[in-house]
Design a protein around this motif. Structure first.
Motif, short mmCIF file in Angstrom:
data_model
loop_
_atom_site.label_atom_id
_atom_site.label_comp_id
_atom_site.label_asym_id
_atom_site.label_seq_id
_atom_site.Cartn_x
_atom_site.Cartn_y
_atom_site.Cartn_z
N ALA A 47 21.92 1.23 7.72
CA ALA A 47 22.84 1.97 8.60
C ALA A 47 24.19 2.16 7.93
O ALA A 47 24.82 3.21 8.07
CB ALA A 47 22.98 1.26 9.94
N ALA A 48 24.63 1.15 7.19
CA ALA A 48 25.91 1.24 6.49
C ALA A 48 25.83 2.18 5.29
O ALA A 48 26.86 2.66 4.80
CB ALA A 48 26.36 -0.14 6.05
N ASN A 49 24.63 2.43 4.82
CA ASN A 49 24.41 3.30 3.66
C ASN A 49 23.46 4.43 4.03
O ASN A 49 22.49 4.69 3.32
CB ASN A 49 23.83 2.46 2.50
N ASP A 50 23.76 5.10 5.14
CA ASP A 50 22.83 6.07 5.69
C ASP A 50 22.73 7.37 4.89
O ASP A 50 21.92 8.23 5.20
CB ASP A 50 23.16 6.37 7.15
N ASP A 51 23.51 7.49 3.82
CA ASP A 51 23.43 8.67 2.97
C ASP A 51 22.53 8.44 1.75
O ASP A 51 22.45 9.30 0.88
CB ASP A 51 24.82 9.10 2.52
#
Length: 105
Positions: A32-36
């Motif tokens: 979620a913190a690195n959703d890209d």
């Protein structure tokens, strides 16, 4: 304790009820913190500290709950409004504990 058969087809109400510190929580929080980005199981092992042999099983369970998705070897957070809200809440709570209010005028 048995449950009513109708409950098998219903979406569990606690789909986002991830206990802090558990392996599913750590993976969802990281994705979620690195959703890209999308990550391999090895990369998730390295980033989360979860045993390499456990990552695949955790991802499979999270995929069954609709929390992650994958294409080939790569895994990412699922495209779901509930997860966007979850990520925003996580970001807000972590930024509030890391904000530097000293030195503000």
């Amino acid at each position: 304790m048995p449950i009513n058969i109708d409950r098998l087809d219903e979406e569990p109400a606690d789909v986002l009820d991830l206990k802090e510190g558990t392996q599913p929580y750590r993976i969802v929080r990281f994705l979620a913190a690195n959703d890209d980005k999308a990550y391999t199981q090895t990369e998730l092992h390295e980033e989360t500290g979860i045993k390499r042999g456990s990552v695949g099983a955790v991802l499979s369970r999270l995929e069954n709950r609709g929390l992650v998705r994958h294409q080939g070897r790569y895994w990412a957070i699922a495209e779901d409004d509930r997860l966007a809200s979850y990520a925003a809440q996580r970001g807000a709570s972590s930024s509030s504990t890391t904000d530097d209010y000293y030195g503000e005028e």
